[in-house]
Design an enzyme around this catalytic site. Sequence first.
Site, PDB file in Angstrom:
ATOM      1  N   TYR A 175       0.835  -1.208   0.000  1.00 59.18           N
ATOM      2  CA  TYR A 175       0.000   0.000   0.000  1.00 59.18           C
ATOM      3  C   TYR A 175       0.867   1.254   0.000  1.00 59.18           C
ATOM      4  CZ  TYR A 175      -3.675   3.271   1.281  1.00 59.18           C
ATOM      5  OH  TYR A 175      -4.552   4.330   1.280  1.00 59.18           O
TER       6      TYR A 175
ATOM      7  N   VAL B 104      -9.031   7.768   7.774  1.00 60.32           N
ATOM      8  CA  VAL B 104     -10.411   8.169   7.480  1.00 60.32           C
ATOM      9  C   VAL B 104     -11.365   7.043   7.844  1.00 60.32           C
ATOM     10  CG1 VAL B 104     -11.905   9.226   5.759  1.00 60.32           C
ATOM     11  CG2 VAL B 104      -9.429   9.363   5.486  1.00 60.32           C
ATOM     12  N   ASN B 105     -12.434   7.435   8.474  1.00 65.81           N
ATOM     13  CA  ASN B 105     -13.436   6.483   8.901  1.00 65.81           C
ATOM     14  C   ASN B 105     -14.220   5.934   7.702  1.00 65.81           C
ATOM     15  OD1 ASN B 105     -15.211   5.088  10.416  1.00 65.81           O
ATOM     16  ND2 ASN B 105     -16.196   6.899  11.339  1.00 65.81           N
TER      17      ASN B 105
ATOM     18  N   LYS C 217       1.331   4.071  -3.048  1.00 62.74           N
ATOM     19  CA  LYS C 217       0.910   5.466  -2.852  1.00 62.74           C
ATOM     20  C   LYS C 217       2.080   6.431  -3.062  1.00 62.74           C
ATOM     21  CE  LYS C 217      -3.447   4.657  -2.155  1.00 62.74           C
ATOM     22  NZ  LYS C 217      -4.455   5.131  -3.131  1.00 62.74           N
TER      23      LYS C 217
HETATM   24  N1  LIG Z   1      -9.683   5.295   4.428  1.00 63.05           N
HETATM   25  C1  LIG Z   1      -8.508   5.837   4.676  1.00 63.05           C
HETATM   26  O1  LIG Z   1      -8.127   6.031   5.848  1.00 63.05           O
HETATM   27  C2  LIG Z   1      -7.610   6.289   3.556  1.00 63.05           C
HETATM   28  C3  LIG Z   1      -6.427   6.933   3.919  1.00 63.05           C
HETATM   29  C4  LIG Z   1      -5.577   7.364   2.927  1.00 63.05           C
HETATM   30  C5  LIG Z   1      -5.901   7.154   1.593  1.00 63.05           C
HETATM   31  N2  LIG Z   1      -7.053   6.536   1.266  1.00 63.05           N
HETATM   32  C6  LIG Z   1      -7.307   6.341  -0.167  1.00 63.05           C
HETATM   33  O2  LIG Z   1      -8.551   6.900  -0.524  1.00 63.05           O
HETATM   34  C7  LIG Z   1      -9.148   6.126  -1.562  1.00 63.05           C
HETATM   35  C8  LIG Z   1     -10.552   5.705  -1.130  1.00 63.05           C
HETATM   36  O3  LIG Z   1     -10.438   4.958   0.075  1.00 63.05           O
HETATM   37  P1  LIG Z   1     -11.702   4.491   0.936  1.00 63.05           P
HETATM   38  O4  LIG Z   1     -11.243   4.396   2.332  1.00 63.05           O
HETATM   39  O5  LIG Z   1     -12.906   5.301   0.590  1.00 63.05           O
HETATM   40  O6  LIG Z   1     -11.869   2.987   0.361  1.00 63.05           O
HETATM   41  P2  LIG Z   1     -13.130   2.017   0.366  1.00 63.05           P
HETATM   42  O7  LIG Z   1     -12.564   0.633   0.334  1.00 63.05           O
HETATM   43  O8  LIG Z   1     -14.085   2.357   1.446  1.00 63.05           O
HETATM   44  O9  LIG Z   1     -13.821   2.331  -1.031  1.00 63.05           O
HETATM   45  C9  LIG Z   1     -13.122   2.089  -2.228  1.00 63.05           C
HETATM   46  C10 LIG Z   1     -14.091   2.071  -3.404  1.00 63.05           C
HETATM   47  O10 LIG Z   1     -13.310   1.762  -4.568  1.00 63.05           O
HETATM   48  C11 LIG Z   1     -13.916   0.687  -5.270  1.00 63.05           C
HETATM   49  N3  LIG Z   1     -12.856  -0.082  -5.942  1.00 63.05           N
HETATM   50  C12 LIG Z   1     -11.863  -0.786  -5.365  1.00 63.05           C
HETATM   51  N4  LIG Z   1     -11.118  -1.385  -6.310  1.00 63.05           N
HETATM   52  C13 LIG Z   1     -11.651  -1.037  -7.509  1.00 63.05           C
HETATM   53  C14 LIG Z   1     -11.324  -1.339  -8.853  1.00 63.05           C
HETATM   54  N5  LIG Z   1     -10.319  -2.164  -9.166  1.00 63.05           N
HETATM   55  N6  LIG Z   1     -12.056  -0.790  -9.837  1.00 63.05           N
HETATM   56  C15 LIG Z   1     -13.107   0.018  -9.540  1.00 63.05           C
HETATM   57  N7  LIG Z   1     -13.471   0.325  -8.284  1.00 63.05           N
HETATM   58  C16 LIG Z   1     -12.758  -0.197  -7.283  1.00 63.05           C
HETATM   59  C17 LIG Z   1     -14.644  -0.128  -4.210  1.00 63.05           C
HETATM   60  O11 LIG Z   1     -15.684  -0.910  -4.778  1.00 63.05           O
HETATM   61  C18 LIG Z   1     -15.159   0.993  -3.291  1.00 63.05           C
HETATM   62  O12 LIG Z   1     -16.406   1.508  -3.761  1.00 63.05           O
HETATM   63  C19 LIG Z   1      -8.212   4.944  -1.804  1.00 63.05           C
HETATM   64  O13 LIG Z   1      -7.359   5.207  -2.905  1.00 63.05           O
HETATM   65  C20 LIG Z   1      -7.414   4.875  -0.531  1.00 63.05           C
HETATM   66  O14 LIG Z   1      -6.154   4.283  -0.713  1.00 63.05           O
HETATM   67  C21 LIG Z   1      -7.913   6.093   2.224  1.00 63.05           C
END
Ligand SMILES: NC(=O)c1ccc[n+]([C@@H]2O[C@H](COP(=O)([O-])OP(=O)(O)OC[C@H]3O[C@@H](n4cnc5c(N)ncnc54)[C@H](O)[C@@H]3O)[C@@H](O)[C@H]2O)c1
Length: 258
Positions: free
Chosen positions: A154, A187-188, A158
Amino acid sequence: MTNNKVAVVTGGAQGIGFKISERLFNDGFNVAIVDYNEQGAQQAAQQLSSDGSRAIAIKADVANRDDVFNAVRQTVEHFGDFHVIVNNAGLGPMTPIDSITPEQFEKVYGVNVAGVLWGIQAAHEQFKQLNHGGKIINATSQAGVEGNAGLSLYSSTKFAVRGLTQVAARDLAHEGITVNAFAPGIVNTPMMESIAKSTAEEAGQPEEWGWQQFSSQIALGRLSEPEDVSNVVGFLAGKDSDYITGQTIIVDGGMRFH
Ligand SMILES: NC(=O)c1ccc[n+]([C@@H]2O[C@H](COP(=O)([O-])OP(=O)(O)OC[C@H]3O[C@@H](n4cnc5c(N)ncnc54)[C@H](O)[C@@H]3O)[C@@H](O)[C@H]2O)c1
């Protein structure tokens, strides 16, 4: 309200991507929610625009280049224009170094890195055809600014997203295209919940302990809600950020200072 602008948000069915879709919709964009969870994307689009006039769902796996190109083309066909792509879809499994398999490597790099690259290419193709610039916005993470324990794949994907963002910003600037990234903290969302749970399970601790391992470093003293992130993406998608390119905006409540 509509500003006659059109945005594509990948991974828009839930979590941060849904809140970004909602924010852009409220800012007047017509929005295409692109996700491999087709039902989730349809529900999300309907929640925003019950008659479907300003939000649509498109099924695509961002790791599949053809899917991403088709999704962006379909968006242009449907709404007649296109201005912003948010390459948000991502995967974040725990990957202790010795446990990583070639299959897992391909999977996480396929979604988190190739998915962003295909999104950049597909957006560029359409911006060229439409003969105007646009904005490309990529999801990285605080884990893409500083390595996070147990997250080899991961974190490294990134970091790669920040690299792609900087290069694309230089390569595409002369066409009026800006390329930036947002780096959320903790993030929640369903993704973070599964990371916190597996961290706790591995240590034989309760789930709350898992969250604390990440949240104890937040200067502002609270976890992030998806809105904290969508506010920044709203800024990056709007005209107030026109003179910003190649940057990663860290929105993590004060975990990483750069
Ligand atoms: N949640 C966190 O704390 C956090 C922190 C830093 C970065 N991020 C980044 O933010 C972004 C969103 O994260 P989140 O927490 O909302 O994730 P999440 O898992 O809650 O949602 C991800 C969404 O992406 C879709 N998805 C996953 N793989 C896919 C693919 N191959 N093709 C199409 N759709 C796909 C899933 O179906 C889902 O709807 C990600 O890139 C994640 O790395 C999240």
